[in-house]
Structures are given as C-alpha cells and as structure tokens.
Design a protein around this motif. Structure first.
Motif, PDB file in Angstrom:
ATOM      1  N   TRP A  19     -36.303  76.474 -37.802  1.00 49.70           N
ATOM      2  CA  TRP A  19     -36.699  77.387 -36.724  1.00 49.70           C
ATOM      3  C   TRP A  19     -37.355  78.643 -37.306  1.00 49.70           C
ATOM      4  O   TRP A  19     -38.412  79.063 -36.839  1.00 49.70           O
ATOM      5  N   LEU A  20     -36.742  79.226 -38.334  1.00 54.91           N
ATOM      6  CA  LEU A  20     -37.277  80.439 -38.951  1.00 54.91           C
ATOM      7  C   LEU A  20     -38.655  80.198 -39.550  1.00 54.91           C
ATOM      8  O   LEU A  20     -39.584  80.990 -39.337  1.00 54.91           O
ATOM      9  N   PHE A  21     -38.814  79.110 -40.278  1.00 49.59           N
ATOM     10  CA  PHE A  21     -40.098  78.810 -40.904  1.00 49.59           C
ATOM     11  C   PHE A  21     -41.177  78.552 -39.857  1.00 49.59           C
ATOM     12  O   PHE A  21     -42.294  79.056 -39.971  1.00 49.59           O
ATOM     13  N   SER A  22     -40.865  77.773 -38.835  1.00 52.55           N
ATOM     14  CA  SER A  22     -41.877  77.468 -37.822  1.00 52.55           C
ATOM     15  C   SER A  22     -42.234  78.703 -37.001  1.00 52.55           C
ATOM     16  O   SER A  22     -43.400  78.899 -36.653  1.00 52.55           O
TER      17      SER A  22
ATOM     18  N   PHE B 228     -46.134  74.454 -46.756  1.00 54.02           N
ATOM     19  CA  PHE B 228     -44.711  74.402 -47.059  1.00 54.02           C
ATOM     20  C   PHE B 228     -43.898  74.081 -45.802  1.00 54.02           C
ATOM     21  O   PHE B 228     -43.003  73.245 -45.840  1.00 54.02           O
ATOM     22  N   VAL B 229     -44.210  74.742 -44.707  1.00 51.55           N
ATOM     23  CA  VAL B 229     -43.484  74.507 -43.453  1.00 51.55           C
ATOM     24  C   VAL B 229     -43.663  73.054 -43.015  1.00 51.55           C
ATOM     25  O   VAL B 229     -42.698  72.402 -42.594  1.00 51.55           O
ATOM     26  N   LYS B 230     -44.870  72.537 -43.127  1.00 50.18           N
ATOM     27  CA  LYS B 230     -45.124  71.145 -42.766  1.00 50.18           C
ATOM     28  C   LYS B 230     -44.337  70.212 -43.689  1.00 50.18           C
ATOM     29  O   LYS B 230     -43.711  69.253 -43.230  1.00 50.18           O
TER      30      LYS B 230
ATOM     31  N   PRO C 110     -36.471  54.744 -46.974  1.00 47.13           N
ATOM     32  CA  PRO C 110     -36.333  54.292 -45.603  1.00 47.13           C
ATOM     33  C   PRO C 110     -35.503  55.226 -44.728  1.00 47.13           C
ATOM     34  O   PRO C 110     -35.258  54.913 -43.577  1.00 47.13           O
ATOM     35  N   THR C 111     -35.047  56.346 -45.252  1.00 47.94           N
ATOM     36  CA  THR C 111     -34.243  57.262 -44.450  1.00 47.94           C
ATOM     37  C   THR C 111     -35.121  58.039 -43.479  1.00 47.94           C
ATOM     38  O   THR C 111     -36.285  58.302 -43.760  1.00 47.94           O
ATOM     39  N   ASP C 112     -34.558  58.417 -42.358  1.00 48.18           N
ATOM     40  CA  ASP C 112     -35.303  59.259 -41.423  1.00 48.18           C
ATOM     41  C   ASP C 112     -34.896  60.721 -41.558  1.00 48.18           C
ATOM     42  O   ASP C 112     -35.330  61.556 -40.778  1.00 48.18           O
ATOM     43  N   LEU C 113     -34.072  61.034 -42.562  1.00 54.36           N
ATOM     44  CA  LEU C 113     -33.741  62.437 -42.825  1.00 54.36           C
ATOM     45  C   LEU C 113     -34.972  63.138 -43.388  1.00 54.36           C
ATOM     46  O   LEU C 113     -35.701  62.573 -44.207  1.00 54.36           O
ATOM     47  N   LEU C 114     -35.183  64.348 -42.951  1.00 55.90           N
ATOM     48  CA  LEU C 114     -36.366  65.085 -43.378  1.00 55.90           C
ATOM     49  C   LEU C 114     -36.129  65.749 -44.730  1.00 55.90           C
ATOM     50  O   LEU C 114     -34.993  66.001 -45.140  1.00 55.90           O
ATOM     51  N   THR C 115     -37.204  66.040 -45.411  1.00 57.00           N
ATOM     52  CA  THR C 115     -37.145  66.606 -46.749  1.00 57.00           C
ATOM     53  C   THR C 115     -36.305  67.874 -46.785  1.00 57.00           C
ATOM     54  O   THR C 115     -35.452  68.045 -47.656  1.00 57.00           O
TER      55      THR C 115
ATOM     56  N   LEU D  38     -52.525  82.560 -46.311  1.00 60.27           N
ATOM     57  CA  LEU D  38     -51.178  81.994 -46.250  1.00 60.27           C
ATOM     58  C   LEU D  38     -51.182  80.502 -45.935  1.00 60.27           C
ATOM     59  O   LEU D  38     -50.208  79.984 -45.395  1.00 60.27           O
ATOM     60  N   LEU D  39     -52.243  79.829 -46.296  1.00 57.98           N
ATOM     61  CA  LEU D  39     -52.298  78.391 -46.052  1.00 57.98           C
ATOM     62  C   LEU D  39     -51.177  77.657 -46.790  1.00 57.98           C
ATOM     63  O   LEU D  39     -50.655  76.661 -46.300  1.00 57.98           O
TER      64      LEU D  39
END
Length: 188
Positions: free
Chosen positions: A90-93, A115-117, A126-131, A109-110
């Motif tokens: 939330w903070l990053f986005s 980084f946020v993406k 195969p995990t659906d956990l995000l980085t 700041l590209l």
C-alpha cells in the motif's frame, strides 16, 4: 582525558554502524537470489493466518505445499510478516501514485516505479505468492541477524576485548549467517 575517551567511544560506535550498514547492504543485495520451498510453505501459512486468524490453523486439512510444522508463535510471526507486506504494498503504490499524480519528477524516479511493479509481481512460479511477500518473510531473519551482531559486539566490549568489533564482523559476514537469512529464508 574525558574528551579522548568520548572520541574513542564514537569511533567504536561508528565502526559498529559501518559493520551493520555493510551487513544490511550485503543481505539486501542477496535477498532476492533464491527462495527455498520452505519459505513458500511459510508464506502460505502466514497468508492463511493473516486472512483467517490463528483459530483453526492447525486443524486445516488443505495445504498447498506442506502442513504447518512451526510453533504457534512462529506462525503468528509469519502472519505478521504478511501484514507488513500488505502495508508495504500500500505504501509503495501510494507513493508511486503521488509521484505520478503531482508530477514530482517521475522521469527521474522511473526506478521507483520499476521497484514497485517488481515488488508486487509473481516471479517465482509455480507459487502464486508475490515477490514482495517472500522477501518480507526474510526481513525478520535479517533483523534478527543484525540484533545478534549487536549483542555479540556488546558482549565482546563488556569482556574488555580490544577487538570487540571483530566478533560481529565474523558473525555477520560468515556464509552460515547470511545464507540462512537471505537465501534459505525461514527464521524459525
């Protein structure tokens, strides 16, 4: 006399700060190099606790990778790590949204947008956990390493060792220390 002692104390503290900053830099550089399947299991346990709470956690009969094998306190820390992850996303986005909306030099700041993406994408199938979720789980181990390094320094200093700074350096930069917290990941 007092001034010399004060300056000597500041040098030692400055050396400890330099060691801790070096250790953090090393760990942050290595944190994304690998994710062990144990970390993925822990990530799912933390996500489950975050969504449903601890009640019924051990009675759940449907797990993707493995059944919970950690103590309740460890599993609660995994749930807390998932909460921290949600707050970071939330903070990053929001920061990226504010930079883009108010045109706060977004072309400079590209790297932040990248980084946020990256933090919110799934790079480890195969995990659906995000980085970011997997990395956040590793942060507790990294923090514990730094605290242990500080305690080692204080113990060596209280023993009147001339080389008090040497001991936390050995601990913080030895492969067993950073491998466990950065590459393997679980901090049980």
């Amino acid at each position: 006399m007092m001034r010399q002692k004060f300056l000597r104390l500041n040098k030692i503290n400055l050396a400890l700060v330099a060691v801790l900053v070096g250790a953090v830099t090393l760990r942050l550089a290595l944190v994304n190099l690998g994710f062990h399947i144990d970390l993925v299991s822990i990530g799912y346990w933390g996500e489950w606790i975050y969504k449903f709470g601890p009640r019924g956690f051990y009675e759940n009969s449907q797990w993707i990778y493995s059944w919970p094998t950690q103590t309740p306190l460890a599993n609660l820390s995994f749930g807390f790590a998932h909460y921290i992850y949600q707050q970071l996303v939330w903070l990053f986005s929001q920061s990226a949204f504010i930079i883009a909306t108010y045109r706060l030099a977004p072309t400079y700041l590209l790297w932040w947008f990248d980084f946020v993406k990256w933090f919110g994408t799934n790079l480890y199938a195969p995990t659906d956990l995000l980085t970011g979720s997997l990395i956040t789980l590793k942060l507790f181990g990294i923090l514990a390493d730094l605290i242990i390094g500080g305690i080692i320094y204080l113990l060596a200093k209280s023993a009147k060792s001339k080389w008090a700074i040497f001991f936390p350096v050995v601990y913080l930069f030895s492969p067993f220390s950073w491998y466990l917290s950065d590459l393997w990941g679980p901090h049980d």
